[in-house]
Design a protein around this motif. Structure first.
Motif, PDB file in Angstrom:
ATOM      1  N   ASP A   8      14.142 -31.725 -18.237  1.00 44.59           N
ATOM      2  CA  ASP A   8      12.806 -31.549 -17.383  1.00 44.59           C
ATOM      3  C   ASP A   8      12.273 -32.951 -17.191  1.00 44.59           C
ATOM      4  O   ASP A   8      11.888 -33.124 -16.036  1.00 44.59           O
ATOM      5  N   ASN A  36       7.402 -19.492 -20.427  1.00 42.30           N
ATOM      6  CA  ASN A  36       9.039 -18.684 -20.482  1.00 42.30           C
ATOM      7  C   ASN A  36       9.970 -19.816 -20.523  1.00 42.30           C
ATOM      8  O   ASN A  36      11.068 -19.751 -21.069  1.00 42.30           O
ATOM      9  N   LYS A  37       9.648 -20.923 -19.828  1.00 40.43           N
ATOM     10  CA  LYS A  37      10.954 -21.771 -19.588  1.00 40.43           C
ATOM     11  C   LYS A  37      11.270 -22.449 -20.975  1.00 40.43           C
ATOM     12  O   LYS A  37      12.310 -22.676 -20.975  1.00 40.43           O
ATOM     13  N   LYS A  71       0.169 -17.156 -13.317  1.00 40.02           N
ATOM     14  CA  LYS A  71       1.807 -17.303 -13.182  1.00 40.02           C
ATOM     15  C   LYS A  71       2.434 -18.506 -13.460  1.00 40.02           C
ATOM     16  O   LYS A  71       3.191 -18.580 -14.165  1.00 40.02           O
ATOM     17  N   VAL A  72       1.722 -19.769 -13.120  1.00 41.04           N
ATOM     18  CA  VAL A  72       2.362 -20.899 -13.493  1.00 41.04           C
ATOM     19  C   VAL A  72       2.321 -21.162 -15.048  1.00 41.04           C
ATOM     20  O   VAL A  72       3.315 -21.518 -15.601  1.00 41.04           O
ATOM     21  N   GLU A 103       2.481 -18.816 -17.298  1.00 34.19           N
ATOM     22  CA  GLU A 103       3.488 -17.984 -17.691  1.00 34.19           C
ATOM     23  C   GLU A 103       4.886 -18.463 -17.466  1.00 34.19           C
ATOM     24  O   GLU A 103       5.716 -18.645 -18.521  1.00 34.19           O
ATOM     25  N   ASN A 104       5.211 -19.037 -16.292  1.00 34.48           N
ATOM     26  CA  ASN A 104       6.432 -19.665 -16.228  1.00 34.48           C
ATOM     27  C   ASN A 104       6.887 -20.900 -16.921  1.00 34.48           C
ATOM     28  O   ASN A 104       7.938 -20.948 -17.412  1.00 34.48           O
ATOM     29  N   LEU A 105       5.609 -21.654 -17.346  1.00 34.39           N
ATOM     30  CA  LEU A 105       5.722 -22.804 -18.166  1.00 34.39           C
ATOM     31  C   LEU A 105       6.184 -22.488 -19.666  1.00 34.39           C
ATOM     32  O   LEU A 105       6.977 -22.927 -20.191  1.00 34.39           O
ATOM     33  N   SER A 145       5.274 -14.560 -23.036  1.00 36.69           N
ATOM     34  CA  SER A 145       3.979 -14.611 -22.029  1.00 36.69           C
ATOM     35  C   SER A 145       2.746 -14.555 -23.053  1.00 36.69           C
ATOM     36  O   SER A 145       1.496 -14.978 -22.794  1.00 36.69           O
ATOM     37  N   ASN A 159      -2.741 -19.291  -8.293  1.00 36.79           N
ATOM     38  CA  ASN A 159      -1.820 -18.665  -9.069  1.00 36.79           C
ATOM     39  C   ASN A 159      -1.592 -19.068 -10.555  1.00 36.79           C
ATOM     40  O   ASN A 159      -0.644 -19.481 -10.928  1.00 36.79           O
TER      41      ASN A 159
END
Ligand SMILES: Nc1ncnc2c1ncn2[C@@H]1O[C@H](COP(=O)(O)OP(=O)(O)OP(=O)(O)O)[C@@H](O)[C@H]1O
Ligand SMILES: [Mg+2]
Length: 311
Positions: free
Chosen positions: A191, A134-135, A127-128, A130-132, A140, A124
Motif C-alpha cells: 500500500d 477489510n483490506k 463504506k470507506v 469498512e473497505n479499509l 467490519s 460514503n
C-alpha cells in the motif's frame, strides 16, 4: 524545471531543558544539524538505532514537540517555511502521522469514529471505513470496538487505516509494522508503494532494514541525532560497494543476508557527544582530523554523507 521537495528539513536542532541535581537547569541537545528532503512520489526510509532522533523528527514536523523542547532550523512544506500554526493546519489533512505508539488512539472513542474523522468524502464514509478494515483482514464489526478491545497488531492496522483514509500528500509512518502478521505486513508495504506511485510522499521510520530496502527509494541513516548518510536504495546492492559512510557500510554488513557481523560499541549519549564526527569512537578509519570538528553533510554521487573520507 528543477523539482522542489514537498518536505524539506533544514539544519534542525532540538534540545530539552532539564533540571539536574541541585535543581540546576541544563540544555540537552538531542538532535543537531539534521537535514532531509522528501519528494512527491518517493519513499524515504529512516533507519537508525533507538534514541537516534527518529520520532523527535516526526514530532517536530507535526508541531508535536513537548513543552520543554526547543527547536532550531526550518521545516518547509511545498517551499513554505512552516510555523506552529501551519503545522497544526496541515496535520491530519495534507500531512498525516502514523504514530509509533498505539496509545495515540482515543481510548473513549470507537474505532470507526476515529477513522471517520480522516475520511474526506463524507457521503460514503461507512463504506470507506469498512473497505479499509477489510483490506487488513479486520472484520467490519471492528468499527464498533473501543481501542482496549484491539490486540497490538489490530491497533496498528487501525492507525494505518486512519492515515490512509485521509488521502494525504505526505505520510510519516513511525515504525508502522511491529506486531503485524506476515500477510498484513506485505499488504501494508504494498500500500505504501502504491500510494507513493500515485504521488504521495512517504517517510517511513523503521528498524527493519529489509522492509526499508524492499519498498524505499532512498535510505536516510540516523545516528545520535543527525543524518550520517542519504543514499539511493540501489547503493545497498552488490554488498553495498557504493555506500559512503563507514556506519552505513557496517549496518549493511550486519544484515543477515550479508555477513551478519554486528557493529561493536554503542551510539554516544546526548550528554557525551564527541566534538568531532559522532561516529568517530566506533570507526576503524578514524584519524585526528575526525575528532576536530563535525564533518559537513556533502553531496557525493547523488547521495549525501557526513564523513570527511567518504568518496
Ligand atoms: N521529552 C524528552 N525529554 C528529554 N529527552 C527526550 C525527550 N524525548 C526524547 N528525548 C531523547 O531524545 C532522543 C531521541 O529520541 P527519539 O524518541 O526521537 O528516538 P527514536 O530514534 O525514535 O528511538 P526509538 O527507535 O526507540 O523509537 C533520545 O535520546 C531520547 O531520550
Ligand atoms: Mg521512536
Amino acid at each position: 524545471m528543477i523539482k522542489e521537495p514537498i518536505l524539506k528539513v533544514s539544519n534542525l536542532g532540538i534540545s530539552f531543558s532539564q533540571y539536574t541535581k541541585g535543581l540546576k537547569r541544563r540544555d540537552l541537545t538531542v538532535i543537531s544539524n539534521m537535514d532531509l528532503e522528501l519528494y512527491a512520489g518517493e519513499i524515504v526510509a529512516i533507519v537508525g538505532s533507538s534514541g537516534s532522533g527518529k520520532s523527535l523528527l516526526a514530532s517536530a514536523i507535526f508541531g508535536l514537540l513537548p513543552e520543554n523542547a526547543r527547536a532550531e532550523g526550518e521545516i518547509y512544506y511545498q517551499g513554505m517555511c512552516l510555523k506552529q500554526r501551519d503545522k497544526e493546519k496541515l496535520r491530519g489533512k495534507e500531512m498525516v502521522l502514523v504514530p509509533q505508539s498505539v496509545n495515540y488512539l482515543d481510548p473513549l472513542q470507537k474505532v470507526g469514529k476515529q477513522i471517520a474523522i480522516s475520511v474526506k468524502n463524507k457521503a460514503n464514509r461507512a463504506k470507506v471505513i469498512e473497505n479499509l478494515l477489510n483490506k487488513y483482514n479486520l472484520a467490519s464489526e471492528v468499527a464498533e470496538y473501543y481501542p482496549f478491545q484491539l490486540s497490538g497488531g489490530m491497533a496498528r492496522k487501525v492507525l494505518l487505516a486512519t492515515a490512509f483514509a485521509a488521502d494525504p500528500k505526505i505520510i510519516i509512518a513511525d515504525e508502522p509494522t511491529p506486531g503485524l502478521d506476515k500477510d498484513s505486513l506485505k499488504e501494508v508495504l504494498k500500500d505504501f508503494r502504491e500510494l507513493a506511485n500515485s504521488g504521495c510522499a512517504i517517510l517511513m521510520i523503521t528498524h527493519d532494514m529489509e522492509a526499508a530496502l524492499t519498498i524505499a527509494d532512498k535510505i536516510a541513516i540516523f545516528y545520535a541525532g543527525t543524518t550520517l548518510e542519504i543514499s539511493n536504495v540501489q547503493d545497498f546492492d552488490n554488498q553495498g560497494e557504493l555506500l559512503r559512510h563507514p556506519y552505513t557500510k557496517a549496518l549493511n554488513r550486519a544484515r543477515p543476508m550479508i555477513e551478519f557481523t554486528p557493529i561493536e560499541g554503542t551510539q554516544p549519549f546526548a550528554d557525551e557527544l564527541p566534538k568531532g564526527c559522532l561516529f568517530s569512537d566506533r570507526c576503524s578509519l578514524k584519524t585526528e582530523k575526525c575528532e576536530k570538528e563535525r564533518p559537513a553533510f556533502r553531496e557525493i554521487r547523488e547521495g549525501k554523507v557526513r564523513c570527511i573520507y567518504a568518496t
